[in-house]
Structures are given as C-alpha cells and as structure tokens.
Design an enzyme around this catalytic site. Structure first.
Site, mmCIF file in Angstrom:
data_model
loop_
_atom_site.group_PDB
_atom_site.id
_atom_site.type_symbol
_atom_site.label_atom_id
_atom_site.label_comp_id
_atom_site.label_asym_id
_atom_site.label_seq_id
_atom_site.Cartn_x
_atom_site.Cartn_y
_atom_site.Cartn_z
ATOM 1 C CD GLU A 1 6.179 1.911 -8.426
ATOM 2 O OE1 GLU A 1 5.045 1.712 -7.982
ATOM 3 O OE2 GLU A 1 7.048 1.025 -8.463
ATOM 4 C CG HIS B 1 4.400 -2.144 -15.248
ATOM 5 N ND1 HIS B 1 3.933 -3.392 -14.869
ATOM 6 C CD2 HIS B 1 5.613 -2.346 -15.826
ATOM 7 C CE1 HIS B 1 4.817 -4.307 -15.223
ATOM 8 N NE2 HIS B 1 5.845 -3.700 -15.794
ATOM 9 C CG ASN C 1 -1.388 -1.020 -13.641
ATOM 10 O OD1 ASN C 1 -1.473 -1.214 -12.418
ATOM 11 N ND2 ASN C 1 -0.525 -1.679 -14.391
ATOM 12 C CB ILE D 1 -9.255 -4.818 -15.090
ATOM 13 C CG1 ILE D 1 -8.390 -4.207 -13.983
ATOM 14 C CG2 ILE D 1 -10.569 -4.054 -15.225
ATOM 15 C CD1 ILE D 1 -8.954 -4.329 -12.587
ATOM 16 C CG ASP E 1 1.485 -4.649 -17.330
ATOM 17 O OD1 ASP E 1 0.816 -3.986 -16.518
ATOM 18 O OD2 ASP E 1 2.176 -5.630 -16.999
ATOM 19 C CG LEU F 1 -0.665 -8.558 -7.503
ATOM 20 C CD1 LEU F 1 -0.033 -9.638 -6.630
ATOM 21 C CD2 LEU F 1 0.376 -7.974 -8.447
ATOM 22 N N GLY G 1 0.776 -1.240 0.000
ATOM 23 C CA GLY G 1 0.000 0.000 0.000
ATOM 24 C C GLY G 1 0.803 1.284 0.000
ATOM 25 C CB SER G 2 4.325 2.174 -0.600
ATOM 26 O OG SER G 2 4.593 1.726 -1.907
ATOM 27 C CG ASN G 3 2.382 3.243 -5.683
ATOM 28 O OD1 ASN G 3 2.837 4.285 -6.136
ATOM 29 N ND2 ASN G 3 3.003 2.079 -5.796
HETATM 30 C C1 GRF Z 1 4.394 -1.142 -7.082
HETATM 31 O O1 GRF Z 1 5.728 -1.334 -7.434
HETATM 32 C C2 GRF Z 1 3.539 -0.987 -8.324
HETATM 33 O O2 GRF Z 1 4.194 -0.376 -9.369
HETATM 34 C C3 GRF Z 1 3.263 -2.410 -8.680
HETATM 35 O O3 GRF Z 1 3.109 -3.087 -7.466
HETATM 36 C C4 GRF Z 1 3.811 -2.392 -6.439
HETATM 37 C C5 GRF Z 1 2.815 -2.083 -5.367
HETATM 38 O O4 GRF Z 1 3.412 -1.498 -4.248
HETATM 39 N N1 GRF Z 1 2.171 -2.496 -9.630
HETATM 40 P P1 GRF Z 1 2.510 -0.866 -3.112
HETATM 41 O O5 GRF Z 1 1.516 -1.924 -2.647
HETATM 42 O O6 GRF Z 1 1.837 0.353 -3.663
HETATM 43 O O7 GRF Z 1 3.491 -0.520 -2.017
#
Ligand code: GRF
Length: 205
Positions: free
Chosen positions: A178, A108, A106, A92, A149, A89, A12-14
C-alpha cells in the site's frame, strides 16, 4: 503546486507514506489539508506535527468542525486537485462525488472487486481473505463513486500469501505494498498521466 486533501480515520501510515514521498521529492505535491472523523488518532497527530490544517468531520458546530456534506465548499475554496482517502471509514456523500468526479481516490487493502463493500475495512478484509484460503491478496487504488469500493480501479499490487498463518500476517504484507502503491498513483495523477478510455483506466509512462 498540485494540492491534496487527505481523509483519514486511523493510524495514518498511508498519510506518512505520502509525506515521506514528498520529503524525498518523489512527489511534487502538497497536502493542503487533512480531514479526520476522529480527534484522537495517529493520523491527526501526524498532520499536526507537519502543521497541516485538520478539519474534523462531525455534526457538532465548533471551530474546524465540518459536515461531510458541506466539505465540497471547503475543498473548492482550498483549490484541492485531488482528495485521497487513506483509511477513511465514512461514506463519501453523493454531492462530494458529483463535485469531484474522478478526483477522489481510495486505497483498499484487497484485490477489488473481491473483498470490498460496506463493512469491509481493516482486519475484516484480511480475515475474510484468510478464511477464504486465498493465495494472493494485495492493494487496490480506485476512483471513488457513489457505491463503497466500486469505482474504476486505477492500480493494484499483489502479494503472495500462500504461507501465511494469520490475518495479521496478510495485513502486514499488504500494508507494505500500500505504502508504495498510493504514492505511485498520486504521482501519476499529479503528472496528468492517468487516462480513462472506454471505461478502462490507463497509466502512461
Ligand atoms: C489501510 O489498510 C487502508 O488500505 C485501509 O485502511 C488502512 C489504513 O491504514 N483503507 P493507515 O491509517 O493508513 O495506517
């Protein structure tokens, strides 16, 4: 307010990068819901700590459980403007892509169209980049179509990896960009500053 649904599967870092961008008012959007395909993951804990309603993508019929094929009804009811796949993952389903054409993005962790496609996620990507002896990698944000992708690239950010000693080092460098790229693209979409001309995506200032 521009309404997001964020789909997650992992740490969940994004998702956190989006929440941080909202809290410093870089983004004028709200996260109306989170969809997760796991009950136990950092992203779900993060959503819960922000009181964001979570739907679990599953074939089981329990409260807040949903089939991905039926997600479009929920997303339409919630008046979602943009679906953000932030480390999600699962594929869709076509019906969701049809309902939300150019409204699903998305992130990537590589420079598409290289190192993408089925099975190319997480460390698999960074290992492949490392083993190919690439000197640059980066992050790509793209529209989601019916192929993994494959959708039009909206924005990319590069990192120099000339001196890295491991795939983990690549992952760390890419993750840093990211966290800037995804909020940037969300901002531009929410401000209606993305256009598609002749199949090419342009970002307006
Ligand atoms: C990220 O590297 C994103 O690009 C990929 O999966 C990872 C998810 O990381 N699709 P997080 O769960 O957002 O930390």
């Amino acid at each position: 307010m521009f309404r997001l649904a964020v789909f997650v599967s992992g740490r969940g870092s994004n998702l956190k990068a989006i929440l941080d961008a909202i809290s410093i008012k870089y983004l004028n959007v709200e996260i109306s819901t989170v969809f997760a395909d796991k009950r136990e993951c950092g992203a779900v804990d993060l959503a819960a700590s922000h009181n964001i309603p979570v739907y679990f993508v599953s074939k089981f019929f329990k409260e807040n459980y949903i089939l991905l094929e039926q997600a479009s009804d929920v997303l339409i009811n919630l008046k979602i403007d943009l679906v953000v796949l932030a480390g999600f993952l699962k594929k869709i389903p076509d019906n969701l892509v049809d309902h939300f054409t150019n409204k699903i993005i998305n992130i990537h962790p590589a420079l598409l169209p290289s190192f993408g496609g089925e099975g190319m996620y997480g460390m698999n990507v960074h290992r492949s980049v490392f083993n190919a002896s690439c000197k640059v990698s980066g992050a790509s944000v793209h529209f989601v179509d019916k192929v993994y992708d494959n959708g039009k690239i909206i924005a990319q950010s590069c990192v120099d990896i000339t001196d890295v000693q491991s795939p983990e080092e690549i992952a760390a460098r890419v993750l840093e960009v990211e966290h800037k790229l995804l909020p940037f693209v969300i901002k531009k979409i929410s401000e209606n500053k993305i256009t598609i001309v002749d199949n090419r995506v342009f970002i307006l200032n």
